[in-house]
Design an enzyme around this catalytic site. Structure first.
Site, PDB file in Angstrom:
ATOM      1  N   SER A   1       0.820  -1.210   0.156  1.00 55.13           N
ATOM      2  CA  SER A   1      -0.014   0.009   0.018  1.00 55.13           C
ATOM      3  C   SER A   1       0.740   1.077  -0.073  1.00 55.13           C
ATOM      4  O   SER A   1       2.168   1.102   0.534  1.00 55.13           O
ATOM      5  CB  SER A   1      -0.706  -0.033   1.246  1.00 55.13           C
ATOM      6  OG  SER A   1      -1.588   1.175   1.594  1.00 55.13           O
TER       7      SER A   1
ATOM      8  N   TYR B   1      -1.840   0.292  10.819  1.00 63.48           N
ATOM      9  CA  TYR B   1      -2.065  -0.117   9.360  1.00 63.48           C
ATOM     10  C   TYR B   1      -0.665   0.297   8.567  1.00 63.48           C
ATOM     11  O   TYR B   1       0.012  -0.583   8.013  1.00 63.48           O
ATOM     12  CB  TYR B   1      -3.113   0.478   8.685  1.00 63.48           C
ATOM     13  CG  TYR B   1      -3.303  -0.125   7.218  1.00 63.48           C
ATOM     14  CD1 TYR B   1      -3.514  -1.330   7.088  1.00 63.48           C
ATOM     15  CD2 TYR B   1      -3.386   0.877   6.115  1.00 63.48           C
ATOM     16  CE1 TYR B   1      -3.755  -1.785   5.597  1.00 63.48           C
ATOM     17  CE2 TYR B   1      -3.567   0.336   4.858  1.00 63.48           C
ATOM     18  CZ  TYR B   1      -3.721  -0.894   4.719  1.00 63.48           C
ATOM     19  OH  TYR B   1      -3.823  -1.098   3.428  1.00 63.48           O
TER      20      TYR B   1
HETATM   21  P1  NAP Z   1     -11.376  -5.946   0.876  1.00 60.06           P
HETATM   22  O1  NAP Z   1     -12.424  -5.811  -0.262  1.00 60.06           O
HETATM   23  O2  NAP Z   1     -11.554  -5.860   2.408  1.00 60.06           O
HETATM   24  O3  NAP Z   1     -10.792  -7.423   0.735  1.00 60.06           O
HETATM   25  C1  NAP Z   1      -9.797  -8.144   1.680  1.00 60.06           C
HETATM   26  C2  NAP Z   1      -9.853  -9.525   1.491  1.00 60.06           C
HETATM   27  O4  NAP Z   1      -8.839 -10.197   2.493  1.00 60.06           O
HETATM   28  C3  NAP Z   1     -11.178 -10.291   1.781  1.00 60.06           C
HETATM   29  O5  NAP Z   1     -11.356 -11.200   0.714  1.00 60.06           O
HETATM   30  C4  NAP Z   1     -11.017 -11.040   2.941  1.00 60.06           C
HETATM   31  O6  NAP Z   1     -11.669 -12.236   2.795  1.00 60.06           O
HETATM   32  C5  NAP Z   1      -9.349 -11.280   3.089  1.00 60.06           C
HETATM   33  N1  NAP Z   1      -9.059 -11.488   4.251  1.00 60.06           N
HETATM   34  C6  NAP Z   1      -9.019 -10.678   5.451  1.00 60.06           C
HETATM   35  N2  NAP Z   1      -8.495 -11.661   6.657  1.00 60.06           N
HETATM   36  C7  NAP Z   1      -8.099 -12.761   5.992  1.00 60.06           C
HETATM   37  C8  NAP Z   1      -7.512 -13.939   6.595  1.00 60.06           C
HETATM   38  N3  NAP Z   1      -7.278 -13.955   7.910  1.00 60.06           N
HETATM   39  N4  NAP Z   1      -7.369 -14.865   5.804  1.00 60.06           N
HETATM   40  C9  NAP Z   1      -7.790 -14.716   4.538  1.00 60.06           C
HETATM   41  N5  NAP Z   1      -8.022 -13.833   3.815  1.00 60.06           N
HETATM   42  C10 NAP Z   1      -8.348 -12.795   4.708  1.00 60.06           C
HETATM   43  O7  NAP Z   1     -10.090  -4.844   0.641  1.00 60.06           O
HETATM   44  P2  NAP Z   1      -9.231  -4.713  -0.708  1.00 60.06           P
HETATM   45  O8  NAP Z   1      -9.168  -3.533  -0.812  1.00 60.06           O
HETATM   46  O9  NAP Z   1      -9.551  -5.822  -1.656  1.00 60.06           O
HETATM   47  O10 NAP Z   1      -7.699  -5.320   0.107  1.00 60.06           O
HETATM   48  C11 NAP Z   1      -6.998  -6.155  -0.560  1.00 60.06           C
HETATM   49  C12 NAP Z   1      -5.420  -5.977  -0.130  1.00 60.06           C
HETATM   50  O11 NAP Z   1      -5.033  -4.642  -0.783  1.00 60.06           O
HETATM   51  C13 NAP Z   1      -5.242  -5.582   1.587  1.00 60.06           C
HETATM   52  O12 NAP Z   1      -4.024  -6.080   1.775  1.00 60.06           O
HETATM   53  C14 NAP Z   1      -5.366  -4.108   1.580  1.00 60.06           C
HETATM   54  O13 NAP Z   1      -4.452  -3.696   2.589  1.00 60.06           O
HETATM   55  C15 NAP Z   1      -4.545  -3.757   0.396  1.00 60.06           C
HETATM   56  N6  NAP Z   1      -4.855  -2.365  -0.216  1.00 60.06           N
HETATM   57  C16 NAP Z   1      -6.387  -1.866  -0.018  1.00 60.06           C
HETATM   58  C17 NAP Z   1      -6.433  -0.697  -0.545  1.00 60.06           C
HETATM   59  C18 NAP Z   1      -7.617   0.085  -0.649  1.00 60.06           C
HETATM   60  O14 NAP Z   1      -7.921   1.383  -0.368  1.00 60.06           O
HETATM   61  N7  NAP Z   1      -8.762  -0.794  -0.609  1.00 60.06           N
HETATM   62  C19 NAP Z   1      -5.237   0.340  -0.775  1.00 60.06           C
HETATM   63  C20 NAP Z   1      -3.991  -0.001  -0.552  1.00 60.06           C
HETATM   64  C21 NAP Z   1      -3.770  -1.547  -0.247  1.00 60.06           C
HETATM   65  P3  NAP Z   1     -12.313 -13.024   4.077  1.00 60.06           P
HETATM   66  O15 NAP Z   1     -12.969 -12.010   5.011  1.00 60.06           O
HETATM   67  O16 NAP Z   1     -13.242 -13.856   3.213  1.00 60.06           O
HETATM   68  O17 NAP Z   1     -10.937 -14.051   4.559  1.00 60.06           O
END
Ligand code: NAP
Length: 244
Positions: free
Chosen positions: A131, A144
């Protein structure tokens, strides 16, 4: 030529789910993994891939996953997220513990468990969703940002340790992406989550999946090392232009 297989963690939502769709569209075999297996199964049925349950914070779950998964050429670590936006002095140890466990230790557990399969591939790739929080800080973000800074350190270390092997390491560092990220961060408060993206066009999960697709489809000798992608209207984690 045998088809290549990509394992995507955090595939039940957001960037992970979009990555499964993007790689399946490229003709890859995909394994969608997360705790919400029903969502992964629906996605797998949609793209003709496989789904497996995985909790990246649980050693036994990761071990069972590794036994089931079979050949792996690429792993995309998308499991993770943020909890809360508390000032440091109000930091909740349990929320911090989860952020480190899911974002950092999850990458350790899953990478270790899949390394034998990645080595057997002969042409492997580890992609980690870091990120902009991996190199920026902002008020209320210490838990975070500390975790994502650690993710950055992990990727850089892996690149050194695996440099003699045919395993690429890519860290993708997005800014604001409209997924369930903010809903999770704000404990299901939909109004607060919506406000994060108010007045600007955030990245979509597909935008970030496209970047992952780009990285893993370069020729084998090309390593996209670190890739920062933000909405045009976002200059830093703290400075964004919002239309009224
Ligand atoms: P999201 O829609 O909330 O997706 C997060 C995913 O992580 C879900 O599929 C969730 O699945 C999974 N997860 C959470 N805890 C888990 C666990 N213990 N075991 C296995 N899976 C787990 O958010 P996203 O934006 O797609 O995030 C994906 C990645 O991108 C993350 O690492 C986040 O930090 C990063 N990111 C996001 C943003 C943003 O603005 N959205 C920006 C920079 C980086 P389950 O709950 O079904 O397990």
């Amino acid at each position: 030529m045998t088809r290549r297989t990509a394992v995507v963690t955090g595939a039940s939502s957001g960037i992970g789910a979009a990555t499964v769709r993007a790689l399946a569209a490229e003709g890859w075999d995909t394994v969608a993994a997360a705790r919400r297996l029903d969502r992964c199964e629906a996605l797998a049925a949609e793209v003709g891939g496989r789904a497996l349950a995985l909790d990246v914070t649980d050693d036994d779950s990761v071990a069972a996953f590794a036994r089931e998964v079979g050949p792996v050429d690429v792993v995309v670590h998308s499991a993770g997220g943020a909890l809360g936006l508390d000032r440091f002095e109000d930091g909740d140890v349990e929320k911090w513990r989860w952020m480190f466990d899911a974002n950092v230790l999850g990458v350790l557990r899953v990478t270790k468990a899949l390394l034998p399969a990645l080595r057997a591939s002969g042409d492997a790739h580890i992609v980690v969703l870091g990120s902009i929080a991996g190199f920026e800080v902002y008020p209320g973000g210490a838990g975070y940002t500390a975790a994502k800074h650690a993710v950055n350190a992990v990727c850089r270390t892996l690149r050194i340790e695996l440099v003699a092997e045919p395993i690429r390491i890519t860290e993708v560092q997005p800014g604001m992406v409209d997924t369930e990220f903010s809903l999770v961060r704000f404990d299901g408060d939909a109004e607060r989550a919506k406000n994060v993206y108010k007045g600007l066009v955030p990245l979509s999960a597909d935008d970030v999946a496209d970047v992952v697709r780009f990285a893993v489809t370069r020729p084998s000798h090309v390593n996209i090392d670190t890739l920062v992608v933000r909405p045009r209207a976002q200059a830093t984690g703290m400075i964004a232009h919002r239309e009224p």
